[in-house]
Write a protein that holds these residues in place. Structure first.
Motif, short mmCIF file in Angstrom:
data_model
loop_
_atom_site.label_atom_id
_atom_site.label_comp_id
_atom_site.label_asym_id
_atom_site.label_seq_id
_atom_site.Cartn_x
_atom_site.Cartn_y
_atom_site.Cartn_z
N GLN A 430 0.00 1.73 4.47
CA GLN A 430 0.39 2.96 3.77
C GLN A 430 -0.06 4.19 4.55
O GLN A 430 0.67 5.17 4.72
N CYS A 433 2.17 4.90 7.47
CA CYS A 433 3.43 5.55 7.03
C CYS A 433 3.20 7.04 6.83
O CYS A 433 4.01 7.87 7.27
N GLU A 436 2.91 8.79 10.11
CA GLU A 436 4.23 8.94 10.75
C GLU A 436 4.99 10.11 10.14
O GLU A 436 5.67 10.84 10.86
#
Ligand SMILES: CSC[C@H]1O[C@@H](n2cnc3c(O)ncnc32)[C@H](O)[C@@H]1O
Ligand SMILES: [Zn+2]
Length: 447
Positions: A430, A433, A436
């Motif tokens: 998580q 992500c 990113e």
């Protein structure tokens, strides 16, 4: 011994192949054990001895492992993980003024700092670092990150005489610092506030003095980048007529609770003055090499008794937070510079990453070794691996052969935070992500 004579503890790590206590004598125990109770090391020594004295609510056989204190990173800008790789191959002044400061002005806010620091904590814990000393902006957010990750930290709120990401009006620095110190009152004991004056070239004498005075009154660590580049030395001499360390001393800033980061361009008189005042230094070898700042005179500093810890600096100038590679590089680089392979021996370098690092942060009562009464910050490395077998000298292997990826288990304050190489405190997929999605914004701004 009969059962009733045994002391009950929370945790007994036993069947440890090699135990490094990292006490002042750098004791090494073959076939060791560690007893932990209430988050504190009760005893560390031979398995036979400890099994005769303790029974535990949880006993963990650690065969195939080396156990030692968690490593201590004495200089980080943790949130800069989100800037990793944006400004490579530049000298410090260009890197800072043309890439990093503008990127921070655009992107560094409370959420950015929390996310970047959580990411840093994940990298550090998985690589065997259990304490880090930070310096950045929005340090309340860094504290939330460290609390979530379960790591120990000294968190330095940045102060500059210029607008910074969390303070557009530098004339309000005192209020900003007071708000930060107020917030720190509710932190758990493993998180400590600190103040970080960025550098003698970005903080004038008045700022340096009021920040240090406040640190003295509240028993806080005062941090500052010092003598990182030749440009800085010339600039400070031009502005104030003194070399940087003499400038700081003239302002009354040097004592054992002052941590100077870098110290690359110290002359012999500055080294002697740091020792006389008891001030400490963070050696950030990879960052200094990558920015071509130079090589700090570490052997000379250690020789006169300056406590020297190891730091990674931020991820935009290193570009990782790996203290195993800092140890290996420190041990090797100073040999080559001195043309003497006896310089910076493995034991001394391991001490820098543990006991001396703790001293540099004012935490030697709490961490840095597995002596009884200290907090149970421990790491266990798998040593049943090709690059660590056979093992003649465990200290040699830790400094010259081991990798951060060999870290298999980690405890902070006696709490398990890594088990079999898996971080227990954070949802790493998580987190990646989220990192990113921040990177999309950073990229869209050209950095
Ligand atoms: C208040 S400290 C945070 C501030 O320092 C910047 N920084 C990161 N690395 C270095 C370095 O090696 N020398 C000088 N300044 C550095 C960081 O980007 C923040 O702006
Ligand atoms: Zn730095």
């Amino acid at each position: 011994m009969r059962t009733k004579d045994l002391t009950t503890v929370d945790l007994l790590l036993t069947e440890i192949d090699w135990l490094l206590i990292c006490d002042p004598g750098m004791t090494v125990v073959k076939q060791g054990a560690v007893a932990v109770d209430g988050g504190t090391v009760v005893a560390a020594g031979s398995q036979r001895d400890l099994e005769a004295r303790y029974r535990a609510r949880e006993t963990l056989p650690m065969s195939g492992h080396l156990v030692m204190p968690g490593l201590i990173n004495t200089h980080v800008h943790a949130a800069m993980t989100l800037f990793r790789g944006i400004g490579d191959d530049l000298p410090l002044k260009t890197w800072l003024q043309e890439v990093i400061f503008p990127a921070e002005a655009r992107h560094a806010d409370d959420a950015f700092v929390e996310l970047g620091t959580v990411l840093a904590c994940a990298e550090m814990i998985l690589g065997g670092t259990t304490t880090f000393c930070d310096g950045y902006f929005f340090e309340e957010a860094a504290a939330r990150a460290a609390a979530r990750a379960g790591i120990r930290a000294v968190l330095g709120q940045g102060v500059l005489d210029f607008p910074s990401p969390d303070l557009k009006d530098p004339s309000r620095a005192r209020q900003r610092v007071e708000a930060f110190l107020d917030a720190a009152r509710s932190w758990p004991p493993r998180l400590r506030p600190s103040l970080f004056c960025h550098a003698p070239y970005t903080c004038g004498p008045e700022t340096l003095q009021w920040v240090k005075d406040l640190c003295r009154r509240q028993g806080l660590l005062f941090q500052i980048h010092v003598s990182e580049t030749q440009w800085e030395v010339e600039e400070i001499e031009t502005r104030y007529g003194r070399r940087p360390v003499f400038h700081l001393d003239h302002l009354g800033l040097l004592d054992p609770m002052t941590l100077c980061a870098h110290g690359v361009w110290l002359d012999p008189d500055e080294i002697a003055l740091l020792a006389e005042r008891g001030a400490c230094l963070s050696h950030n070898v990879e960052s200094n090499l990558k920015l071509a700042s130079g090589v700090a005179p570490v052997p000379a500093l250690i020789q006169v008794g300056v406590p020297v810890g190891l730091g990674t600096d931020g991820c935009a100038s290193n570009n990782d937070l790996d203290l195993f590679s800092e140890m290996a590089l420190t041990a090797k680089l100073h040999k080559a510079t001195a043309n003497d392979p006896t310089v910076c021996p493995a034991r001394q370098v391991l001490r820098m990453a543990t006991l001396d690092g703790a001293r540099a942060l004012g935490l030697s009562h709490a961490v840095g070794s597995l002596e009884p009464g200290k907090r149970a910050d421990l790491i266990a490395l798998r040593i049943d691996r090709p690059h660590l077998t056979p093992l003649y000298d465990p200290v040699s292997h830790i400094v010259y052969a081991a990798r951060s990826s060999d870290v298999n288990h980690v405890w902070v304050d006696g709490r398990r935070v890594v088990q079999d190489g898996r971080l227990l405190t954070l949802d790493v997929p998580q987190l990646l992500c989220e990192a990113e999605s921040v990177a999309v914004t950073v990229r869209s701004c050209g950095r």
